[in-house]
Design a protein around this motif. Sequence first.
Motif, PDB file in Angstrom:
ATOM      1  N   ARG A   1       0.813  -1.221   0.000  1.00 21.78           N
ATOM      2  CA  ARG A   1       0.000   0.000   0.000  1.00 21.78           C
ATOM      3  C   ARG A   1       0.845   1.270   0.000  1.00 21.78           C
ATOM      4  O   ARG A   1       0.298   2.363   0.053  1.00 21.78           O
ATOM      5  CB  ARG A   1      -0.946   0.002   1.208  1.00 21.78           C
ATOM      6  N   LEU A   2       2.151   1.122  -0.053  1.00 21.10           N
ATOM      7  CA  LEU A   2       3.037   2.283  -0.054  1.00 21.10           C
ATOM      8  C   LEU A   2       2.749   3.146  -1.282  1.00 21.10           C
ATOM      9  O   LEU A   2       2.796   2.665  -2.414  1.00 21.10           O
ATOM     10  CB  LEU A   2       4.500   1.829  -0.072  1.00 21.10           C
ATOM     11  N   CYS A   3       2.420   4.414  -1.055  1.00 19.43           N
ATOM     12  CA  CYS A   3       2.071   5.301  -2.166  1.00 19.43           C
ATOM     13  C   CYS A   3       2.939   6.550  -2.227  1.00 19.43           C
ATOM     14  O   CYS A   3       2.845   7.309  -3.192  1.00 19.43           O
ATOM     15  CB  CYS A   3       0.596   5.693  -2.091  1.00 19.43           C
ATOM     16  N   THR A   4       3.791   6.771  -1.215  1.00 21.63           N
ATOM     17  CA  THR A   4       4.675   7.935  -1.182  1.00 21.63           C
ATOM     18  C   THR A   4       6.046   7.479  -0.713  1.00 21.63           C
ATOM     19  O   THR A   4       6.156   6.837   0.335  1.00 21.63           O
ATOM     20  CB  THR A   4       4.125   9.016  -0.232  1.00 21.63           C
ATOM     21  N   LEU A   5       7.076   7.820  -1.478  1.00 23.73           N
ATOM     22  CA  LEU A   5       8.411   7.328  -1.156  1.00 23.73           C
ATOM     23  C   LEU A   5       9.442   8.397  -1.464  1.00 23.73           C
ATOM     24  O   LEU A   5       9.436   8.993  -2.550  1.00 23.73           O
ATOM     25  CB  LEU A   5       8.713   6.061  -1.961  1.00 23.73           C
ATOM     26  N   GLY A   6      10.317   8.673  -0.498  1.00 19.95           N
ATOM     27  CA  GLY A   6      11.416   9.601  -0.684  1.00 19.95           C
ATOM     28  C   GLY A   6      12.740   8.868  -0.571  1.00 19.95           C
ATOM     29  O   GLY A   6      12.982   8.185   0.427  1.00 19.95           O
ATOM     30  N   LEU A   7      13.591   8.993  -1.584  1.00 16.11           N
ATOM     31  CA  LEU A   7      14.840   8.243  -1.642  1.00 16.11           C
ATOM     32  C   LEU A   7      15.969   9.109  -2.184  1.00 16.11           C
ATOM     33  O   LEU A   7      15.737  10.107  -2.861  1.00 16.11           O
ATOM     34  CB  LEU A   7      14.708   7.029  -2.573  1.00 16.11           C
ATOM     35  N   HIS A   8      17.207   8.667  -1.921  1.00 17.17           N
ATOM     36  CA  HIS A   8      18.340   9.146  -2.685  1.00 17.17           C
ATOM     37  C   HIS A   8      18.343   8.408  -4.024  1.00 17.17           C
ATOM     38  O   HIS A   8      17.892   7.258  -4.122  1.00 17.17           O
ATOM     39  CB  HIS A   8      19.641   8.901  -1.938  1.00 17.17           C
ATOM     40  N   LEU A   9      18.833   9.068  -5.047  1.00 14.25           N
ATOM     41  CA  LEU A   9      18.783   8.504  -6.396  1.00 14.25           C
ATOM     42  C   LEU A   9      19.438   7.133  -6.465  1.00 14.25           C
ATOM     43  O   LEU A   9      18.929   6.222  -7.137  1.00 14.25           O
ATOM     44  CB  LEU A   9      19.472   9.461  -7.383  1.00 14.25           C
ATOM     45  N   ALA A  10      20.557   6.950  -5.753  1.00 10.33           N
ATOM     46  CA  ALA A  10      21.282   5.689  -5.819  1.00 10.33           C
ATOM     47  C   ALA A  10      20.487   4.522  -5.240  1.00 10.33           C
ATOM     48  O   ALA A  10      20.810   3.359  -5.490  1.00 10.33           O
ATOM     49  CB  ALA A  10      22.621   5.806  -5.099  1.00 10.33           C
ATOM     50  N   SER A  11      19.444   4.813  -4.445  1.00 11.29           N
ATOM     51  CA  SER A  11      18.632   3.747  -3.848  1.00 11.29           C
ATOM     52  C   SER A  11      17.553   3.248  -4.797  1.00 11.29           C
ATOM     53  O   SER A  11      16.920   2.224  -4.534  1.00 11.29           O
ATOM     54  CB  SER A  11      17.970   4.248  -2.557  1.00 11.29           C
ATOM     55  N   LEU A  12      17.328   3.968  -5.881  1.00  9.37           N
ATOM     56  CA  LEU A  12      16.264   3.616  -6.814  1.00  9.37           C
ATOM     57  C   LEU A  12      16.858   2.878  -8.005  1.00  9.37           C
ATOM     58  O   LEU A  12      17.922   3.237  -8.509  1.00  9.37           O
ATOM     59  CB  LEU A  12      15.545   4.887  -7.289  1.00  9.37           C
ATOM     60  N   SER A  13      16.154   1.864  -8.459  1.00 14.91           N
ATOM     61  CA  SER A  13      16.642   1.050  -9.572  1.00 14.91           C
ATOM     62  C   SER A  13      15.582   0.922 -10.654  1.00 14.91           C
ATOM     63  O   SER A  13      14.397   1.203 -10.424  1.00 14.91           O
ATOM     64  CB  SER A  13      17.033  -0.352  -9.078  1.00 14.91           C
ATOM     65  N   HIS A  14      16.020   0.485 -11.823  1.00 18.84           N
ATOM     66  CA  HIS A  14      15.095   0.206 -12.925  1.00 18.84           C
ATOM     67  C   HIS A  14      14.069  -0.838 -12.499  1.00 18.84           C
ATOM     68  O   HIS A  14      12.870  -0.719 -12.791  1.00 18.84           O
ATOM     69  CB  HIS A  14      15.895  -0.273 -14.138  1.00 18.84           C
ATOM     70  N   THR A  15      14.520  -1.847 -11.757  1.00 18.32           N
ATOM     71  CA  THR A  15      13.610  -2.899 -11.291  1.00 18.32           C
ATOM     72  C   THR A  15      12.544  -2.337 -10.368  1.00 18.32           C
ATOM     73  O   THR A  15      11.378  -2.741 -10.418  1.00 18.32           O
ATOM     74  CB  THR A  15      14.395  -4.006 -10.571  1.00 18.32           C
ATOM     75  N   ALA A  16      12.929  -1.385  -9.501  1.00 17.00           N
ATOM     76  CA  ALA A  16      11.953  -0.776  -8.598  1.00 17.00           C
ATOM     77  C   ALA A  16      10.872  -0.041  -9.387  1.00 17.00           C
ATOM     78  O   ALA A  16       9.680  -0.096  -9.030  1.00 17.00           O
ATOM     79  CB  ALA A  16      12.653   0.172  -7.636  1.00 17.00           C
ATOM     80  N   LEU A  17      11.261   0.667 -10.443  1.00 17.39           N
ATOM     81  CA  LEU A  17      10.266   1.340 -11.279  1.00 17.39           C
ATOM     82  C   LEU A  17       9.320   0.328 -11.918  1.00 17.39           C
ATOM     83  O   LEU A  17       8.108   0.578 -12.036  1.00 17.39           O
ATOM     84  CB  LEU A  17      10.961   2.174 -12.357  1.00 17.39           C
ATOM     85  N   GLU A  18       9.849  -0.829 -12.319  1.00 16.08           N
ATOM     86  CA  GLU A  18       9.004  -1.864 -12.911  1.00 16.08           C
ATOM     87  C   GLU A  18       8.037  -2.436 -11.879  1.00 16.08           C
ATOM     88  O   GLU A  18       6.874  -2.724 -12.191  1.00 16.08           O
ATOM     89  CB  GLU A  18       9.877  -2.970 -13.496  1.00 16.08           C
ATOM     90  N   VAL A  19       8.504  -2.613 -10.635  1.00 18.56           N
ATOM     91  CA  VAL A  19       7.624  -3.106  -9.569  1.00 18.56           C
ATOM     92  C   VAL A  19       6.494  -2.114  -9.323  1.00 18.56           C
ATOM     93  O   VAL A  19       5.327  -2.492  -9.174  1.00 18.56           O
ATOM     94  CB  VAL A  19       8.428  -3.357  -8.275  1.00 18.56           C
ATOM     95  N   LEU A  20       6.828  -0.835  -9.271  1.00 15.30           N
ATOM     96  CA  LEU A  20       5.803   0.185  -9.034  1.00 15.30           C
ATOM     97  C   LEU A  20       4.816   0.274 -10.198  1.00 15.30           C
ATOM     98  O   LEU A  20       3.663   0.666 -10.007  1.00 15.30           O
ATOM     99  CB  LEU A  20       6.464   1.552  -8.826  1.00 15.30           C
ATOM    100  N   ALA A  21       5.267  -0.092 -11.393  1.00 15.84           N
ATOM    101  CA  ALA A  21       4.397  -0.025 -12.566  1.00 15.84           C
ATOM    102  C   ALA A  21       3.606  -1.299 -12.796  1.00 15.84           C
ATOM    103  O   ALA A  21       2.856  -1.388 -13.783  1.00 15.84           O
ATOM    104  CB  ALA A  21       5.230   0.301 -13.805  1.00 15.84           C
ATOM    105  N   ALA A  22       3.730  -2.279 -11.895  1.00 16.24           N
ATOM    106  CA  ALA A  22       3.013  -3.547 -12.066  1.00 16.24           C
ATOM    107  C   ALA A  22       1.505  -3.318 -12.052  1.00 16.24           C
ATOM    108  O   ALA A  22       1.010  -2.439 -11.343  1.00 16.24           O
ATOM    109  CB  ALA A  22       3.411  -4.523 -10.961  1.00 16.24           C
ATOM    110  N   PRO A  23       0.747  -4.106 -12.815  1.00 16.74           N
ATOM    111  CA  PRO A  23      -0.705  -3.883 -12.924  1.00 16.74           C
ATOM    112  C   PRO A  23      -1.449  -3.979 -11.601  1.00 16.74           C
ATOM    113  O   PRO A  23      -2.463  -3.303 -11.409  1.00 16.74           O
ATOM    114  CB  PRO A  23      -1.148  -4.990 -13.897  1.00 16.74           C
ATOM    115  N   ASP A  24      -0.963  -4.827 -10.681  1.00 14.47           N
ATOM    116  CA  ASP A  24      -1.679  -5.015  -9.420  1.00 14.47           C
ATOM    117  C   ASP A  24      -1.199  -4.075  -8.315  1.00 14.47           C
ATOM    118  O   ASP A  24      -1.634  -4.189  -7.167  1.00 14.47           O
ATOM    119  CB  ASP A  24      -1.524  -6.463  -8.947  1.00 14.47           C
ATOM    120  N   ARG A  25      -0.329  -3.122  -8.653  1.00 13.42           N
ATOM    121  CA  ARG A  25       0.194  -2.216  -7.640  1.00 13.42           C
ATOM    122  C   ARG A  25      -0.844  -1.168  -7.276  1.00 13.42           C
ATOM    123  O   ARG A  25      -1.565  -0.651  -8.141  1.00 13.42           O
ATOM    124  CB  ARG A  25       1.453  -1.509  -8.163  1.00 13.42           C
TER     125      ARG A  25
END
Length: 373
Positions: free
Chosen positions: A191-215
Amino acid sequence: MTEPGQLPEEVLVLIFCHLSLPDRAAAARVCRAWAAAATCSAVWHDTNISCDCEREGMVLPYLSSCLDHIHNLRLEFEPSREPSRQVATELLTALAGCAPGLRGLCLECRGEKPLFDAGRDVLDAVHAICSTARGLRHLDLRCLPFTLDDKLVLQVARGCPELRSLFLNNCTLVNSVGPGAVLELLEACPRLCTLGLHLASLSHTALEVLAAPDRAPFSLLALRCACPEDARAPPLPNEAWAALRHRHPGLAVEVELEPALPAESVTRVLQPAMPVAALHLCLSGDPVGSVRFAALYYAATLRVLEVRTTASAELDASLELLAARCPGLREVHCFCVVRPSVLHAFRAHCLRLRSYTLKLRREPHPWRPTLVE
């Protein structure tokens, strides 16, 4: 029945909600009726505490009977002052013992951080809270100047499955939160809908997880680029941002670019498909290219622009271009002198502008923004 001349408890509760901690303690000692109102759960539901109160020697004794009633806590302390930090640590540790009702925690540091590796005591207390506060929904550590790491993120992932917002984009010289820990967090907190990170903590895979249809719908991603690790982070492809934006049309991205990020690295961070709503530029190099990029690609999404640099004709021209292309802008703050045509451009084109810092001549700092009537 209320005694003549005595305020009803519900009125006292409304009053006590606005009192500082020392004043609440003093009110509780007036009489039994005031004591009952001062310790009522409604008074403590949303609580702000400044650890300057350690001078009174009454923070923990007075709070011991009220900790169960605190649902949202905003705690201020000065890490360079040992008494203030000690009271903050003791309070957080005590809160961990009765944290099931805690829903929100925001920690704010004032003053200077004493040592590079300071803060272990405070972070250990945060660990303890995250291990017991199963219902925690909001955790804001943006104003902690200490190094955050994978261990903390994994504790949050294990202990706080109901989490809705988490801010780890704090002011630190080292970012020790790796992309792997963030992935585990996203999997554990659906249910996480707001996230603050340093750029190095974010990955291409994380963007794909957030873009999943059931997210679940994702609304805010705040990225800070301020550490050497951020400057070395691999670029996130524009296609991934486009997919994320398509999956979450209401997504807003906030980007802070600090001097640690070389000017040549900006083009690796800013991508055309990013729905950038707030852009804060404090680069060691010339930000003109970044301002023009924002004017070209973020016209539909940009709401806040902050620029910290030196004055130049090229910067003025890029700001005028941005004003003409970003009519939805709400705030613009430029911390260098600009020519009058820049101010006129924003006033003419950005009809939703609420405040601006656009100085036409040098003034003593700090510069205050102008509010639009």
